[in-house]
Motif scaffolding. Sequence first.
Motif, PDB file in Angstrom:
ATOM      1  N   ASN A  31      39.869  45.984  37.106  1.00  0.00           N
ATOM      2  CA  ASN A  31      39.891  44.654  37.358  1.00  0.00           C
ATOM      3  C   ASN A  31      39.715  44.135  38.719  1.00  0.00           C
TER       4      ASN A  31
ATOM      5  N   LEU B 194      41.235  41.697  41.536  1.00  0.00           N
ATOM      6  CA  LEU B 194      42.265  40.826  41.773  1.00  0.00           C
ATOM      7  C   LEU B 194      41.898  39.642  43.019  1.00  0.00           C
TER       8      LEU B 194
ATOM      9  N   GLU C  11      47.270  40.746  36.658  1.00  0.00           N
ATOM     10  CA  GLU C  11      45.798  40.408  36.341  1.00  0.00           C
ATOM     11  C   GLU C  11      45.844  39.050  35.980  1.00  0.00           C
TER      12      GLU C  11
ATOM     13  N   ALA D  87      41.997  36.599  37.516  1.00  0.00           N
ATOM     14  CA  ALA D  87      41.417  37.935  37.763  1.00  0.00           C
ATOM     15  C   ALA D  87      40.121  38.012  37.233  1.00  0.00           C
TER      16      ALA D  87
ATOM     17  N   ILE E 262      38.349  40.673  34.917  1.00  0.00           N
ATOM     18  CA  ILE E 262      38.898  41.884  34.109  1.00  0.00           C
ATOM     19  C   ILE E 262      37.582  42.368  33.346  1.00  0.00           C
TER      20      ILE E 262
END
Length: 399
Positions: A58, A60, A374, A377, A379
């Motif tokens: 991920n 962020l 998450e 975000a 991903i």
Amino acid sequence: MKRSIYLMTIMFSLAVFTSCTTETKKGSFSVDKMLEYSVQKVETTMKSLTQVDSLPRNILQGQTDWNIVGIHDWCSGFWPGILWYAYEASGDTTILSQAQKFTDPLRGVLDVPVDNHDLGFMLYCSFGNGYRLTGDSAYHDFLLEAADSLATLFNPKVGTILSWPAMREKMGWPHSTIIDNMINLELLFWAAKNGGSHDLYDMAVKHAKTCMTTLVRPDYSIYHVAVFDTVDGHFIKGVTHQGYSDGSMWARGQGWGIYGYTMCFRETGKDEFLTMAEKLADKLLERLPEDGMPYWDFDDPAIPNSPKDASAAAVAASGMLELSTYMKDENLKAKYKDAAVALLAKLSSNEYLSGDKNQAFLLHSTGHYPNGSEIDASIIYADYYYLEALMRLKKMDEQ
């Protein structure tokens, strides 16, 4: 030189595309341009990843580079899978080499006792795509081993694969199965057709049928988790662990269902699975907000001030593209393809493409909102299913 600069500007500013476009009722985008964009983003990320057993998960808020995880994380197979799709899209042998390098360490996933129901995500997205594109016999043999390992989590009394073995005591769930697990069935179906036991096929069919009457609610929305008794296998309750409430419609779960039951029809030819995929898709389309992009949960009372989930859109788009190909009625074929393309057009807009903001393809995904993780975000699985959907659409349009 001027033309090169112009193409780069288009790729990252993503203004109005005037060629090779796919038209939808809600806008247009260029599949070829989006594939070029995705491949270029892959090439950029490749330069920053030096450890082949450290894989993107991920990015962020406020970050520009991928946060990485090890091979045992459930998301470990998505980066190798993206590399395989990027190689397929581009024919670039440098990307092929990277795909092979990042796939190989995942062999270690099976070096520990089997306690992860996500072996399909981890190993079919990686080794499965690798085998599809190269025919490497070593990939074939490893996938058979992986399928046999996943099968050890199947409980014949319940009729499903156990999800989250480590959470049984923590959650008080004797046997749980999550909707995400539908995607992992593809590994079992593949193995049954490629030298594995026919029992793997039977397990996958039984799992899918059991989930139809437990995870799927009467209105065709989906629980995240079905909890079962292990003494006689009866269904205890439905839980929406990563959604707003047990009765709410969690967006990504609906996408997993559409994708999973479409795949089950492809592998079995059973009309009940095709009908289920249609009903699940219809439910998602019925609940889409006016802007065409799902919220993380359709029943979050904070809507419209609630996070969106680009990953749910990408999964659903890929699933509905395949679903459209199985429709005999031309109107239904157009319905699901147009709906999928509309989601891809939205994902391919300035609002959702990351451009030069970070290393990912897409922004605005939501992982586990109740856990505070998450949220809004980038991903890795959103990128994977976005690229897969683009490849599916390109092949459909070229037929």
